[in-house]
Design a protein around this motif. Structure first.
Motif, PDB file in Angstrom:
ATOM      1  N   GLN A  31       0.828  -1.203   0.000  1.00 45.64           N
ATOM      2  CA  GLN A  31       0.000   0.000   0.000  1.00 45.64           C
ATOM      3  C   GLN A  31       0.862   1.252   0.000  1.00 45.64           C
ATOM      4  OE1 GLN A  31      -2.778  -0.208   3.285  1.00 45.64           O
ATOM      5  NE2 GLN A  31      -4.458  -0.678   1.878  1.00 45.64           N
TER       6      GLN A  31
ATOM      7  N   ARG B 211       3.854   1.518  -1.172  1.00 47.89           N
ATOM      8  CA  ARG B 211       4.491   1.629  -2.489  1.00 47.89           C
ATOM      9  C   ARG B 211       3.528   2.210  -3.521  1.00 47.89           C
ATOM     10  NH1 ARG B 211       6.821  -3.881  -4.499  1.00 47.89           N
ATOM     11  NH2 ARG B 211       7.934  -3.618  -2.515  1.00 47.89           N
ATOM     12  N   GLU B 212       2.280   1.731  -3.495  1.00 47.41           N
ATOM     13  CA  GLU B 212       1.299   2.275  -4.433  1.00 47.41           C
ATOM     14  C   GLU B 212       1.022   3.751  -4.151  1.00 47.41           C
ATOM     15  OE1 GLU B 212      -2.167  -0.091  -4.266  1.00 47.41           O
ATOM     16  OE2 GLU B 212      -1.244  -1.876  -5.184  1.00 47.41           O
ATOM     17  N   LYS B 213       0.992   4.116  -2.869  1.00 47.62           N
ATOM     18  CA  LYS B 213       0.770   5.515  -2.517  1.00 47.62           C
ATOM     19  C   LYS B 213       1.918   6.389  -3.009  1.00 47.62           C
ATOM     20  CE  LYS B 213      -0.261   8.442   1.473  1.00 47.62           C
ATOM     21  NZ  LYS B 213      -0.424   8.473   2.954  1.00 47.62           N
TER      22      LYS B 213
END
Length: 309
Positions: A133, A135-137
């Protein structure tokens, strides 16, 4: 599935590992295999058996809620995963290819190609969910700063005369298709009127008409009932699947997924309780047995000084 089911599955996997270790490490060392095909068959058989054990252990590790059992399972699972990778490397070195064919071995072991598919372990995702999460943010923030990338599109240049000529061609073709369709309908209608005029007014006895209608309706009803009874019989003997429920929440797959999610939540709760219990026991030992241990160590050091003067 219940806790006992996963414990039984774990026991079967442990038995399989024990049998494979006996096969790989016999009491008397065997001679090296010189035939490349026979060596590949041995490695491929071990690879498939270890892969089956890996799938069982991965499912057990994902669903068992006992924290200490999961730690032991993780060590065994990592070891089996490493052995699978070693066997895969050996097969690549023998065949000089990443792709292998196990048709004869699957037939002997009574398995299907789906049984040797390597699933992505669920703990790869669930245990690193927060990291993924974040990393995606971070990627979302970077893309937001960079802004949308506009793709350069090549514009098709065309003169006004060519555009007008192209539109005229398509419009004439459209009108031609409509005219042909209209003329075909007129010819069909004229043919119908001509046949009706030659045939004259229909004359049929009302009783005969009623019998024909009843015959057609009874045939339709019987065929429909026979088709329904045949489908029910095929469902009863398991030749065709049951009809899907109207709501997806009533399916067995949905209920199984809900149970799996509930067990994962229970895992997190038990892990949290386990860590709190470890901290509590550590503090209790430090408070209760800490002074005695400190005094014992001081006596040992003091005795050492006395003896070594």
């Amino acid at each position: 599935m219940s806790h006992g089911t996963y414990n039984f599955q774990w026991g079967e996997a442990q038995t399989g590992i024990h049998d494979l270790l006996i096969q790989e490490l016999p009491a008397e060392p065997t001679k090296p295999e010189k035939d490349r095909l026979a060596a590949f068959q041995n490695y491929a058989t071990l690879y498939i058996k270890y892969l089956q054990i890996f799938r069982r252990l991965e499912q057990c590790y994902d669903q068992i809620v006992h924290p200490q059992k999961r730690r032991i399972l993780r060590h065994v699972l990592d070891g089996v995963t490493g052995r699978v990778l070693e066997l895969k490397n050996e097969m690549v070195l023998l065949e000089f290819s990443e792709f292998h064919y196990f048709d004869d071995i699957l037939s002997d072991l009574k398995l299907t190609p789906n049984d040797i598919e390597i699933p992505i372990p669920k703990y790869f995702i669930h245990e690193k969910y927060k990291v993924l999460q974040d990393r995606e943010k971070l990627l979302g923030q970077i893309l937001a700063k960079m802004g949308p990338q506009e793709e350069k599109k090549e514009e098709v240049t065309m003169s006004i005369e060519d555009a007008i000529r192209l539109i005229q061609v398509h419009e004439r073709a459209r009108q031609g298709r409509l005219r042909a369709k209209f003329m075909r309908e007129i010819r069909i209608q004229e043919e119908r009127e001509r046949l009706a005029a030659n045939r004259g007014a229909p004359t049929l006895d009302p009783d005969v008409a009623a019998v024909r209608i009843q015959k057609i309706w009874k045939g339709y009803a019987i065929r429909k009932r026979t088709r329904r009874e045949r489908e029910e019989e095929m469902m009863f003997i398991g030749m065709i699947p049951q009809p899907l429920p109207t709501s997806s929440k009533n399916t067995h797959q949905y209920q199984a997924e809900k149970v799996e999610e509930f067990r994962r939540v229970t895992q997190e709760e038990h892990e949290r309780e386990y860590q709190q219990a470890l901290d509590t026991i550590k503090n209790k030992i430090r408070e209760v047995e800490g002074p005695d241990m400190k005094e014992t160590m001081q006596d040992q050091i003091r005795q050492w000084f006395i003896e070594c003067r």
